[in-house]
Design an enzyme around this catalytic site. Structure first.
Site, PDB file in Angstrom:
ATOM      1  N   GLN A 142      56.318  51.991   3.268  1.00 53.05           N
ATOM      2  CA  GLN A 142      57.752  52.291   3.397  1.00 53.05           C
ATOM      3  C   GLN A 142      58.582  51.324   2.572  1.00 53.05           C
ATOM      4  O   GLN A 142      59.535  51.716   1.907  1.00 53.05           O
ATOM      5  CB  GLN A 142      58.164  52.228   4.874  1.00 53.05           C
ATOM      6  CG  GLN A 142      57.572  53.377   5.688  1.00 53.05           C
ATOM      7  CD  GLN A 142      57.901  53.282   7.159  1.00 53.05           C
ATOM      8  OE1 GLN A 142      58.471  52.297   7.617  1.00 53.05           O
ATOM      9  NE2 GLN A 142      57.543  54.310   7.909  1.00 53.05           N
TER      10      GLN A 142
ATOM     11  N   ASP B  38      48.304  54.477  10.903  1.00 55.96           N
ATOM     12  CA  ASP B  38      48.752  55.516  11.845  1.00 55.96           C
ATOM     13  C   ASP B  38      47.619  56.012  12.732  1.00 55.96           C
ATOM     14  O   ASP B  38      47.858  56.665  13.747  1.00 55.96           O
ATOM     15  CB  ASP B  38      49.331  56.716  11.082  1.00 55.96           C
ATOM     16  CG  ASP B  38      50.721  56.402  10.546  1.00 55.96           C
ATOM     17  OD1 ASP B  38      51.348  55.448  11.038  1.00 55.96           O
ATOM     18  OD2 ASP B  38      51.166  57.117   9.619  1.00 55.96           O
TER      19      ASP B  38
ATOM     20  N   LYS C   7      26.898  61.731  63.279  1.00 53.74           N
ATOM     21  CA  LYS C   7      27.424  62.558  62.184  1.00 53.74           C
ATOM     22  C   LYS C   7      28.924  62.816  62.340  1.00 53.74           C
ATOM     23  O   LYS C   7      29.691  62.646  61.400  1.00 53.74           O
ATOM     24  CB  LYS C   7      26.717  63.920  62.155  1.00 53.74           C
ATOM     25  CG  LYS C   7      25.264  63.898  61.804  1.00 53.74           C
ATOM     26  CD  LYS C   7      24.739  65.294  61.537  1.00 53.74           C
ATOM     27  CE  LYS C   7      24.939  66.312  62.644  1.00 53.74           C
ATOM     28  NZ  LYS C   7      24.274  66.068  63.918  1.00 53.74           N
TER      29      LYS C   7
HETATM   30  O1   DC Z   1      26.246  69.790  65.342  1.00 54.93           O
HETATM   31  P1   DC Z   1      26.108  70.559  66.723  1.00 54.93           P
HETATM   32  O2   DC Z   1      25.402  69.779  67.762  1.00 54.93           O
HETATM   33  O3   DC Z   1      27.431  71.075  67.173  1.00 54.93           O
HETATM   34  O4   DC Z   1      25.203  71.815  66.361  1.00 54.93           O
HETATM   35  C1   DC Z   1      24.849  72.735  67.308  1.00 54.93           C
HETATM   36  C2   DC Z   1      23.569  73.429  66.947  1.00 54.93           C
HETATM   37  O5   DC Z   1      23.804  74.256  65.823  1.00 54.93           O
HETATM   38  C3   DC Z   1      22.435  72.517  66.569  1.00 54.93           C
HETATM   39  O6   DC Z   1      21.473  72.453  67.584  1.00 54.93           O
HETATM   40  C4   DC Z   1      21.801  73.135  65.387  1.00 54.93           C
HETATM   41  C5   DC Z   1      22.717  74.209  64.960  1.00 54.93           C
HETATM   42  N1   DC Z   1      23.206  73.994  63.616  1.00 54.93           N
HETATM   43  C6   DC Z   1      22.417  74.444  62.611  1.00 54.93           C
HETATM   44  O7   DC Z   1      21.358  74.948  62.807  1.00 54.93           O
HETATM   45  N2   DC Z   1      22.873  74.318  61.348  1.00 54.93           N
HETATM   46  C7   DC Z   1      24.024  73.723  61.098  1.00 54.93           C
HETATM   47  N3   DC Z   1      24.470  73.607  59.827  1.00 54.93           N
HETATM   48  C8   DC Z   1      24.818  73.216  62.117  1.00 54.93           C
HETATM   49  C9   DC Z   1      24.364  73.360  63.402  1.00 54.93           C
END
Ligand code: DC
Length: 678
Positions: free
Chosen positions: A174, A319, A479
C-alpha cells in the site's frame, strides 16, 4: 444501503470440501484498476470487478473525483477516465473499511491543485497512516491527520510534489502504491526501494495502462507528469478469498476442490508454497499471463503437518495469515508464525483475534508480540466467536468451525461483504453438513465418534438423532439415582425404560391376561395403545387415556414384570417407542438392554452392578417388596435381550462408591469418548 447489521453465521461440522468454485474478483486489483482507469484518458472496461463494500467505496471515491462509472453487468464497469484532470470532491471521501483505498488515494490527492478530506469507519480510523504521511511529506505534501497519533481522518491540502528516493522501512504494497501514484503527479523522478518484495499489482497495472515503471538497480522508478491510457482489463478471482477454500480442502482428508479463474500472481500465492510444505496436494495450472496471471487450482485433502512461517515469507501471505493459523490448528504438530506484528494493525488486531478465537475452539495457542505458536491436531469443540469486525477473521473461523464437534456461531459477519460477497452461498455449496437438521443444543454435546454414529443412524430413520447415554445394569445397582443425576448434569432428559415394561405389565394384569401364556400376551399387546414421549426432560407414558404412573411399583407389577419383559412380542412392541425418544431429546436412558439392543451404536455405554447383598439392602431401605435377585436371574436367562453388558460398555461396581463419585467417573469417560462437556 448495504446491510451493515451484525449478522452471524451458524456453522455445522463438515470435514470435507468438494466441488468447483469461482471466487469474486481480486480486491487489490479492483481498487487499483478503478483508480488508474480514473486517471487515464479514454475508456476502460473492467470485468470481474469485486463489488464488495471496500471496492464500492473506491467506485464512489472515483466518481467523486469526476470519473464516469457505469455498471454494464453485475461485475463489469465502464470507466470514463479524467486524463489526470480530477475534480475537487464536494464532500469528504468516505473510504469505509478500506485501508487500501485510503492509502492509495491519499497518494493521488496529495499532488492535486485542490484540497480534500479522507474519512473512514471506526476500524479504519485506528489504522496507522504515518507510514504514508512521512514519505508523502518528504515529497512536499501537506496533509494533516486529524486523529490522535497521525490517525485518520486525513485533511489533504493539495500542493506541488517533487520526486524522492525512498527506501520503504517496512514491506507494504500500500505504501509502495501510494508513492508510485504520488510520483505520477510529482515533478522529476520518484525512486522506491522495497526491503522485501510485496504484491506488484500496481506496477503491472501501470504497465497495463501504458506506463512502464522501470526497475533500475533494484529501484522502482516513475517519472512525473506521464499520461495513462484507458484499457480493458479482466480481473481474476481473488486468491485471498480462494485461500479459505484452499486451506479447508487441503486440510480435510477426502476433499477435492477446483478453484477456477483465480489470480495466480506469484507475489500473492505464497500460501501454496506453505501448504505444500505442510503436506498438501495442490496442482496449479496457469491459463493466462496477460497483466495478471490466472488459472485453475486443484486441491486434494491430506493430513497436514505444522510448519514455521516467518521472515520474508510473511509479506507474501500477509492476508492469508488468519487462514494459515487455522491450517495450523488443523495440522498435526506445532505451527509457528513470527515477524508478523503488522497483523496487529490490520482490520483488527489479527494476532489477538486469532489467539482469542483459537482458544475458544480448544486450540492451545501462545500469543507472541509478533506472532503465534499454535499446537495443532487437537479435537475442536464448538464455539461461539466474534469476527472483531474483520472479514478475514470471520471467514477463517467459519472454516475452522467445520472441524468442531457441534454447531458453532461466528458473530458479526456482515463484514465478510467487504471482500467476499456470496461467501455464504459458496460455503453451502462446498461443504456438506454431516448432520442436516440437527438440534443445536444437543449437537453441542456430541463428539466426533458420536457424529459418525449419528450419520450412520440417520440412514436408518428408526434410529437415534440425539446423543444417548446408556445406563444398563442389575436391579438396585444404583442405575436410577446415577442416571438421574447424570441427566441433570448433562442437561439431558432422564428416561427409565423399566417403566415401559412396568406399564405394560400393569395393563396386561388389568386386562386379566394370563401372563404365563406368551401367545395370549402377544395378542393382547397388539391391542394396547401405549405411547411415550419426553416432556420437561421427563419420560411420560400413556396407555389409552390412562396415566399408569401411580401403579408402576405395585407388588403385583414387581412380581410379574420380568416375565412380561421376557416375551418377545412385548420387547418388539417397546423397541420403536424407546428409539423414538432419542429423536426428541438427548437422553440418559436407563434399562437392561439399552447398550446391547436399543442403541447399540451409541459410544456412551455404562453397566452398573453391585454386591447382591448390598443391592437387596438398598431395596429394603426403599421400602420395596422386590425379589430383585430373582428378577435379575430371569432377566439374565431370557433368550431375547438378556441382561448383560455390551462388549464396549464401561462396567462400574457401585458397591462402595457414592453417587457423586460414579457420576464424576461417568463424566470423565464421556469426555474421553469425545463428548463435548461444557
Ligand atoms: O428398571 P426396572 O426395575 O424398573 O425394570 C423393571 C423390569 O423391566 C426389569 O426386571 C427388567 C425389565 N426391563 C428390561 O427387560 N429391559 C429394559 N430396558 C428395562 C427393564
Amino acid at each position: 444501503m448495504p446491510d451493515t447489521s451484525s449478522r452471524s453465521l451458524r456453522i455445522f461440522p463438515s470435514r470435507r470440501i468438494r466441488g468447483t468454485v469461482t471466487v469474486p474478483g481480486d480486491k487489490s486489483i479492483t481498487h487499483r484498476a478503478l483508480l488508474l482507469a480514473t486517471l487515464a484518458e479514454g475508456e476502460s472496461r473492467l470485468s470481474g470487478v469485486l463489488t464488495g463494500e471496500d471496492c464500492l467505496a473506491t467506485i464512489r471515491a472515483c466518481q467523486a473525483l469526476g470519473a464516469e462509472i457505469e455498471f454494464l453487468n453485475a461485475t463489469t464497469v465502464r470507466v470514463k477516465g479524467r486524463d489526470r484532470k480530477l475534480l475537487a470532491p464536494a464532500e469528504p471521501i468516505d473510504c469505509g473499511n478500506s485501508g487500501t483505498l485510503m492509502r492509495l488515494i491519499a497518494g493521488i490527492l496529495a499532488g492535486q491543485p485542490f484540497s480534500s478530506c479522507l474519512i473512514g469507519d471506526a476500524s479504519l480510523s485506528r489504522r496507522p497512516m504515518a507510514r504514508i504521511l512521512v514519505p508523502l511529506r518528504q515529497m512536499g505534501a501537506r496533509i494533516d491527520a486529524k486523529g490522535p497519533g497521525e490517525l485518520p481522518p486525513l485533511e489533504i491540502h493539495g500542493s506541488q510534489l517533487h520526486g524522492i528516493d525512498y527506501r520503504l522501512p517496512l514491506p507494504s504494497a500500500q505504501v509502495k502504491s501510494c508513492l508510485l501514484l504520488a510520483g505520477l503527479f510529482a515533478s522529476g523522478v520518484t525512486r522506491l526501494q522495497e526491503p522485501i518484495p510485496t504484491r506488484d499489482h500496481t506496477e503491472r497495472l501501470l504497465r497495463h495502462f501504458g506506463l512502464w515503471p522501470i526497475f533500475d538497480n533494484g529501484q522502482l522508478v516513475v517519472h512525473g507528469g506521464v499520461r495513462l491510457h484507458g484499457h480493458d482489463l479482466f480481473i481474476p478471482g481473488d486468491f485471498s478469498s480462494a485461500a479459505f477454500w484452499i486451506v479447508a480442502a487441503a486440510a480435510f482428508p477426502g476433499s477435492e476442490l477446483f478453484v477456477q479463474g483465480v489470480g495466480l500472481n506469484p507475489s500473492r500465492t505464497g500460501l501454496l508454497k506453505i501448504l505444500l510444505r505442510m503436506g498438501a496436494t495442490v496442482k496449479e495450472t496457469i491459463e493466462s499471463c496477460e497483466t495478471e496471471p490466472y488459472g485453475t487450482l486443484e486441491i486434494r485433502g491430506e493430513r497436514l503437518r505444522g510448519t514455521r512461517i516467518r521472515g520474508e515469507e510473511i509479506a507474501q501471505v500477509i492476508d492469508e495469515l488468519p487462514i494459515l493459523a487455522v491450517a495450523g490448528a488443523l495440522a498435526q504438530g506445532e505451527t509457528i508464525i513470527r515477524d508478523a506484528s503488522e497483523l496487529r494493525v490490520k482490520e483488527s488486531d489479527r494476532l489477538a483475534a486469532l489467539a482469542y478465537n483459537l482458544r475458544a475452539f480448544g486450540v492451545p495457542v501462545e500469543e507472541l508480540p509478533d506472532g503465534l505458536i499454535i499446537e495443532g491436531g487437537h479435537p475442536l469443540r464448538a464455539a461461539s466467536v466474534q469476527s472483531f469486525g474483520d472479514h478475514r477473521i470471520a471467514m477463517a473461523f467459519a472454516i475452522l468451525a467445520l472441524a468442531a464437534d457441534g454447531v458453532s456461531v461466528i458473530e458479526d459477519t456482515a463484514c465478510i461483504a467487504t471482500s467476499y460477497p456470496g461467501f455464504e452461498k459458496d460455503f453451502e455449496s462446498l461443504t456438506q453438513s454431516e448432520i442436516p437438521g440437527w438440534g443445536e443444543r444437543a449437537f453441542r454435546q456430541i463428539g466426533h465418534r458420536w457424529a459418525r454414529w449419528a450419520k450412520e443412524s440417520l440412514e436408518d430413520p428408526a434410529e437415534a438423532r440425539f446423543p444417548v447415554v446408556a445406563i444398563d445394569g442389575t436391579a438396585a445397582s444404583g442405575k436410577t439415582t446415577v442416571a438421574q443425576e447424570l441427566a441433570r448434569r448433562l442437561d439431558f432428559a432422564y428416561c427409565s425404560t423399566g417403566v415401559l415394561y412396568r406399564a405394560m405389565t400393569w395393563k396386561l394384569l388389568q386386562m386379566g391376561v394370563d401372563i404365563s401364556n406368551r401367545f395370549r400376551v402377544a395378542r393382547a399387546v397388539g391391542k394396547i395403545p401405549m405411547d411415550c414421549w419426553i416432556e420437561n426432560h421427563q419420560l411420560k407414558i400413556r396407555v389409552g387415556d390412562e396415566d399408569p404412573s401411580p401403579y408402576l411399583r405395585d407388588p403385583e407389577v414387581n412380581a410379574n414384570v420380568s416375565l412380561v419383559a421376557s416375551i418377545p412380542a412385548v420387547r418388539r412392541y417397546l423397541l420403536p417407542l424407546q428409539r423414538k425418544l432419542a429423536r426428541q431429546a438427548p437422553l440418559v436412558m436407563e434399562g437392561r438392554d439399552i447398550g446391547t439392543v436399543v442403541f447399540p451404536k451409541t459410544p456412551y455405554k455404562f453397566f452398573l452392578d453391585a454386591d447382591p447383598l448390598v443391592r437387596q439392602e438398598r431395596r429394603r431401605q426403599q421400602g420395596e417388596t422386590d425379589l430383585l435377585l430373582e428378577r435379575d436371574q430371569k432377566d439374565r436367562e431370557r433368550k431375547l435381550a438378556p441382561l448383560k453388558p455390551a462388549h464396549d460398555a464401561v462396567i462400574l461396581d457401585t458397591t462402595r462408591t457414592t453417587v457423586n463419585e460414579l457420576v464424576e467417573t461417568i463424566l470423565r469417560h464421556l469426555k474421553r469418548k469425545g463428548m463435548n462437556l461444557q
